[in-house]
Design an enzyme around this catalytic site. Structure first.
Site, PDB file in Angstrom:
ATOM      1  N   ASP A   5       0.826  -1.201   0.000  1.00  0.00           N
ATOM      2  CA  ASP A   5       0.000   0.000   0.000  1.00  0.00           C
ATOM      3  C   ASP A   5       0.861   1.252   0.000  1.00  0.00           C
ATOM      4  OD1 ASP A   5      -2.376  -1.268  -0.121  1.00  0.00           O
ATOM      5  OD2 ASP A   5      -2.759  -1.251   2.041  1.00  0.00           O
ATOM      6  N   GLU A  38       3.889   1.695  -1.165  1.00  0.00           N
ATOM      7  CA  GLU A  38       4.511   1.906  -2.465  1.00  0.00           C
ATOM      8  C   GLU A  38       3.493   2.493  -3.448  1.00  0.00           C
ATOM      9  OE1 GLU A  38       7.339   1.501  -5.660  1.00  0.00           O
ATOM     10  OE2 GLU A  38       7.430   1.802  -3.496  1.00  0.00           O
ATOM     11  N   ASP A  51       0.814   4.127  -2.695  1.00  0.00           N
ATOM     12  CA  ASP A  51       0.500   5.469  -2.238  1.00  0.00           C
ATOM     13  C   ASP A  51       1.560   6.459  -2.717  1.00  0.00           C
ATOM     14  OD1 ASP A  51      -0.959   7.347  -0.844  1.00  0.00           O
ATOM     15  OD2 ASP A  51       0.337   7.177   0.911  1.00  0.00           O
ATOM     16  N   LYS A  81     -18.054 -11.485  10.834  1.00  0.00           N
ATOM     17  CA  LYS A  81     -17.028 -10.545  10.403  1.00  0.00           C
ATOM     18  C   LYS A  81     -17.336 -10.155   8.966  1.00  0.00           C
ATOM     19  CE  LYS A  81     -12.034  -9.979  10.452  1.00  0.00           C
ATOM     20  NZ  LYS A  81     -11.973  -9.264   9.178  1.00  0.00           N
ATOM     21  N   ARG A  94     -10.046   3.403   8.121  1.00  0.00           N
ATOM     22  CA  ARG A  94      -9.085   3.054   9.162  1.00  0.00           C
ATOM     23  C   ARG A  94      -7.690   3.601   8.869  1.00  0.00           C
ATOM     24  NH1 ARG A  94      -8.636  -1.733  12.131  1.00  0.00           N
ATOM     25  NH2 ARG A  94      -9.647  -2.952  10.513  1.00  0.00           N
ATOM     26  N   GLU A 111     -18.577  -1.092   9.779  1.00  0.00           N
ATOM     27  CA  GLU A 111     -18.053  -1.689   8.561  1.00  0.00           C
ATOM     28  C   GLU A 111     -18.954  -1.262   7.413  1.00  0.00           C
ATOM     29  OE1 GLU A 111     -15.379  -3.535   9.299  1.00  0.00           O
ATOM     30  OE2 GLU A 111     -14.905  -4.473   7.374  1.00  0.00           O
ATOM     31  N   CYS A 115     -16.740 -31.481 -33.849  1.00  0.00           N
ATOM     32  CA  CYS A 115     -17.173 -32.081 -32.600  1.00  0.00           C
ATOM     33  C   CYS A 115     -16.080 -33.009 -32.066  1.00  0.00           C
ATOM     34  CB  CYS A 115     -18.462 -32.861 -32.821  1.00  0.00           C
ATOM     35  SG  CYS A 115     -18.972 -33.812 -31.368  1.00  0.00           S
TER      36      CYS A 115
END
Length: 738
Positions: A45, A47, A49, A126, A147, A184, A427
Site C-alpha cells: 500500500d 509503495e 501510495d 465478520k 481506518r 463496517e 465435434c
DNA sequence: CACCCTCGAGTTCA
DNA sequence: CTCGAGGGTG
C-alpha cells in the site's frame, strides 16, 4: 538567461514530466485493476501510495498533463490516497486472527485463565468490507474516516453522507458530547451482483469482490465529474450499507457489556447487525463459527469470518490490548474462497443438446472446503473475455457455494510458454463440423444429434434423471456403459430408442474402461459391471456369464419406468424447451401423447404456459423420422404414453385445494419431505411450486441448509415458514398459520 | 416492454 | 445451486 533559454528548459521539463506521468499512469492503472478486479496486491500500500502522490504532484505542476481518466481523477487508490488525512480520537485497532478451532479454543482458555473466571462471549459475523470510524459531536455526524493505518485515516465524510442508513443526527437522548462509532461499510451481495452486471453491460471494469467494490465506490472523487458522473457516483454510494460494531473512546459508559452497547447504538438509530449472539461457553462459540461456516450464503453480505468478543466491558479493561489489537476479541477466519492454481488445459465437452462447451482442466486445488479440478468456461467468448491462456496460473473461486469459477489469469506469473485456446471446428466426440444453431448464436453445436455418442449418452442419462423417469442405475456411468462400452463393438444402445427393449443378454458381456479414482484418467483395464464377480474359491460357474444384481436391478427399474406419469415421458424425450413445468401443463391438458401429436400449433399454444415457440418445438420434434422411431419402439416395449382415465384434450380441471392460487418455494431439507416430495405436495394441494423466489412468491418453506433463496426471501419480505408450518399449510391452507 | 420465470448446462459431495 | 439465455405474461 535569455527568454528562449527559459522556454527551452520548461519544454525539457514538460517532456520529462510527460514521460513520467505516462509511465506512472499506466503502472497505477495496472496495479489498481489487479487489485480491484483480481484481488491481487502486487505492491505494498505504501509503495502504491507513493506513486499516486507523485502522480498527483506532477499533475499539479503541469495541469496540461492531467487527463480526464487519470487515476487521480477517477477512483482513488487502495490505501491512504488523495483524501484528506484524519487523526482518529482513539487508535483504531485491528483484530488478531485465528485460523482453526484449536487456535480459537486455546485463545478462549487463555482469556478465561487471565480473567480468573468463566466469561460470556459475544459472537458476530465478520463483514468483508471496509472499517469506518464515524465521529458524532453532540449527536451530529462531523466526520467519517477509513481506518488507514489505525492512527490516521482518510476523510470520506462527503461520500458517506450518500450512504443509506448512516444517520446524520443520532436519535434519542443522552449522547455524549463526543463519541466515535466503529463500523463496517460493505456492498450487500445482491447489490454487488447488480453493480457488476451493470458495469459489464456498460463495458466498464467489473469488481473482483464486494469488498473491492465497496472500497472503490467509497473512494470515488467528485472533482472533475460532470452531472451524469456525479449522479452515477451517488447512486452507487447509496447502494452501500453499514453496520456498527463498537465504540471508540468513551469514559464511564452507561452500559456494562458489549451486547448492551449494541442495544444503545440501535436506540440511537445506528444500524446494528441482526446476527450476533451472546453465548456462555467457548464450545457454544465454536458452534456459532461452524454454523455460519456452512451458512455463509444465507447472509445478505459477504463474511470472511467470525468475531468473538468478551461481552463484559470491565474485562476489556482488565485484559487490555497489545499495540495492534485488543486481547478481549479475536477474529476466526474462514478458509479463503479464492486460490491460485495452474490451468493445465482447456477441453471441449458436448452435452445432450449438442452444445460444445469449453471447460478448464486445472491442477487440483482446495477451495472453500472441496477439491476442484474443473470449471466451465461457457463458450469461446467467455474464454477470450477472461483472457486465460493454457498454462496460466489462474484465480479460482467458488461462486455461490458450489460452482467453481475461473476468474482470470495472474498475468505477472506468465513465462511465455502459455498458449491461446483455439475453439475446435469439429465435434470432439464425433468429428462433425460444429455450427451455430442459428445465425448470430455464440454457442456452437454438433448437428449430429442422432448419432453423436456424446449426445446419445447425454440423452440416455437424461431419461434416467430425477426430473424425467428417475431410473436408478441409469446415471452418468450407466448411460456411458450402455452407449459407449469398450466391448461389444456395437453398443446395446445406438440411440435411446432401444432403451426399453434391453435384455439381460445385452448387459452381461458389457465391458467398460476403468478410470483412476484420483486423476479420472483411463487405466487401460476394463471390467464387467453387469456380470457377477466370482469370489475366490467360488467354483467356476457355468459359462462364466452370470448377471450381477446391478443388471437385474437396472432392468427392473427400466420396467417400472414404463408406466410412469405422462409428463415424465415428455421430459424424457429431450424436446427443446419442454422441461418438467411445460411437460406437466401439456400432460394435464391433453392426457396422451397421441393427442399432443395430433394438435395444431394453435391448440398447443392454447395451453397455459405454452406459447408459439414451445408449440413449434413440439411440432418440429414430431416431424423427425428417427424421433418417431423412438416413440414406436418405446410403445412396442410397453411404454405407456397416456394418463389413464384422462377425459381427453381440453382445459385441465383447475385444481382445488388448500393452496389454490398460492405460489410456494421449498428450499433446504424440510423434515418429513424429500425434495421431490415437497414439490409434489405443493402441486397436489393446488399450489404452484416455483423454483426461484420472486415478488410473486407467497411462502418460502425453508429447512436447514437453505441457501441464497432464504436471503432473497428476507430481502423481498416473503413469508418464511419451517417444515412444521409447511405441513400445516399443505393440509389446512394459509389461514391455519395465523 | 418490463419483468418474472423456466430451461439447460456444469459441478461437486454426502 | 447458479448463471445466462430466452420464452411467457401483465
Amino acid at each position: 538567461m535569455a527568454e528562449s533559454e527559459v522556454q527551452q528548459h520548461a519544454d525539457a521539463d514538460l517532456t520529462a514530466a510527460k514521460a513520467e506521468v505516462d509511465a506512472l499512469t499506466i503502472r497505477v492503472i495496472e496495479l489498481r485493476d489487479a487489485y480491484y478486479e483480481r484481488d491481487e496486491e502486487l505492491v505494498s500500500d505504501a509503495e502504491y501510495d507513493r506513486m499516486m502522490r507523485r502522480l498527483d504532484e506532477l499533475e499539479r505542476m503541469f495541469p496540461e498533463l492531467q487527463s480526464q481518466d487519470s487515476p487521480t481523477q477517477t477512483v482513488g487508490g487502495r490505501a491512504a490516497t488523495l483524501f484528506d488525512p484524519v487523526t482518529h480520537a482513539e487508535r483504531m485497532l485491528s483484530l488478531d486472527n485465528v485460523f482453526s478451532i484449536d487456535e480459537f479454543t486455546a485463545w478462549a482458555a487463555k482469556v478465561e485463565r487471565d480473567s480468573g473466571r468463566r466469561v460470556d462471549y459475544l459472537c458476530e459475523l465478520k463483514i468483508d468490507g471496509l472499517a469506518i470510524n464515524l465521529r458524532y459531536e453532540n449527536g451530529r455526524l462531523t466526520s467519517a474516516a477509513t481506518r488507514g493505518d489505525g492512527v490516521v485515516g482518510e476523510d470520506v465524510t462527503e461520500n458517506v453522507k450518500f450512504i443509506n442508513g448512516i444517520p446524520a443526527r443520532l436519535e434519542g437522548e443522552g449522547h455524549p458530547p463526543l463519541v466515535e462509532v466503529r463500523g463496517e461499510i460493505f456492498f450487500p451481495v445482491e447489490a454487488f451482483k447488480a453493480l457488476n452486471a451493470e458495469q459489464a453491460a456498460a463495458g466498464e471494469r467489473v469488481f473482483a469482490n464486494p469488498r473491492n467494490a465497496a472500497s472503490g465506490s467509497l473512494r470515488q472523487k467528485s472533482e472533475g465529474k460532470n452531472e451524469a458522473g456525479l449522479d452515477l457516483m451517488h447512486r452507487r454510494l447509496s447502494r452501500l450499507r453499514m453496520l456498527v460494531h463498537g465504540i471508540g473512546a468513551w469514559e464511564n459508559p452507561p452500559v456494562a457489556s458489549q451486547s448492551e452497547t449494541y442495544a444503545l447504538l440501535k436506540s440511537w438509530g445506528l444500524p446494528t447487525s441482526e446476527y450476533f449472539r451472546v453465548v456462555k461457553t467457548a464450545e457454544a462459540a465454536v458452534e456459532f463459527i461452524e454454523y455460519y461456516g456452512e451458512h455463509r450464503d444465507s447472509v445478505s453480505h459477504e463474511i470472511d469470518g467470525i468475531v468473538i468478543k468478551v461481552d463484559e466491558l470491565y474485562l476489556h479493561e482488565e485484559l487490555g490490548a497489545t499495540s495492534r489489537a485488543p486481547r478481549w476479541a479475536i477474529a476466526y477466519k474462514y478458509p479463503p474462497e479464492q486460490v491460485n492454481t495452474k490451468l493445465l488445459d482447456i477441453v471441449v465437452s458436448v452435452g445432450r443438446t449438442g452444445r460444445a462447451t469449453p471447460f478448464a482442466v486445472m491442477e487440483p486445488a482446495r477451495v472453500a472446503g472441496s477439491v476442484v479440478r474443473q470449471a466451465t468456461l461457457h463458450n469461446q467468448d467467455v474464454v477470450k473475455a477472461k483472457g486465460v491462456l493454457i498454462g496460466d496460473t489462474v484465480v479460482l473461486r467458488k461462486a455461490g457455494d458450489v460452482i467453481p469459477e475461473v476468474l482470470g489469469p495472474v498475468v505477472e506469473l506468465r513465462d511465455g510458454t502459455e498458449r491461446e485456446f483455439v475453439m475446435p471446428t469439429n465435434c470432439p466426440e464425433c468429428g462433425t463440423p460444429l455450427a451455430p444453431a442459428k445465425e448470430g448464436d455464440i454457442d456452437l453445436r454438433c448437428p449430429n444429434s442422432r448419432s453423436c455418442p456424446a449426445q446419445v449418452r447425454g440423452r440416455v442419462e437424461h431419461v434416467g434423471s430425477r426430473g424425467a423417469l428417475d431410473i436408478e442405475g441409469l446415471g452418468e456411468v450407466g448411460a456411458a456403459a450402455l452407449t459407449q462400452p469398450d466391448y461389444p463393438e456395437v453398443p446395446p444402445l445406438v440411440t435411446e430408442a432401444g432403451l426399453f427393449a434391453l435384455t439381460l443378454d445385452d448387459l452381461v458381456d458389457i465391458r467398460v474402461g476403468v478410470r483412476d479414482r484420483e486423476t479420472g484418467l483411463r487405466t487401460g483395464r476394463t471390467e464387467t459391471p453387469y456380470q457377477r464377480k466370482r469370489k475366490k474359491g467360488d467354483p467356476e460357474g457355468h459359462d462364466g456369464f452370470v448377471p450381477s444384481s446391478a443388471a437385474t436391478k437396472l432392468l427392473d427399474e427400466i420396467e417400472k419406468a414404463k408406466t410412469k406419469e405422462l409428463w415424465r415421458m415428455l421430459v424424457a424425450l429431450s424436446i427443446r424447451h419442454v422441461g418438467p413445468v411445460a411437460a406437466r401443463a401439456l400432460a394435464n391438458y391433453f392426457g396422451s401423447l397421441d393427442a399432443i401429436r395430433a394438435a395444431t400449433r394453435e391448440e398447443l399454444a392454447a395451453v397455459d404456459g405454452v406459447g408459439g415457440i414451445i408449440a413449434d418445438a413440439l411440432i418440429e420434434w414430431f416431424a423427425v423420422d428417427w424421433h418417431q422411431e423412438i416413440l414406436e419402439q418405446w410403445a412396442a416395449a410397453g411404454v405407456q404414453f397416456a394418463t389413464p382415465g384422462h377425459p381427453g384434450p381440453g382445459a385441465a380441471a383447475s385444481v382445488d385445494g388448500p393452496l389454490a392460487g398460492l405460489t410456494v418455494v421449498a428450499t433446504g431439507s424440510l423434515e418429513g419431505f424429500t425434495r421431490e416430495g415437497a414439490l409434489e405436495a405443493i402441486i397436489a394441494a393446488g399450489g404452484k411450486a416455483a423454483s426461484s423466489v420472486s415478488k410473486k412468491t407467497d411462502f418460502v418453506a425453508a429447512g436447514p441448509g437453505a441457501g441464497s433463496k432464504l436471503g432473497k426471501a428476507e430481502e423481498l419480505g416473503v413469508r418464511i415458514i419451517d417444515a412444521a408450518q409447511f405441513a400445516l399449510l399443505l393440509k389446512e391452507g394459509p389461514a391455519a398459520l395465523d
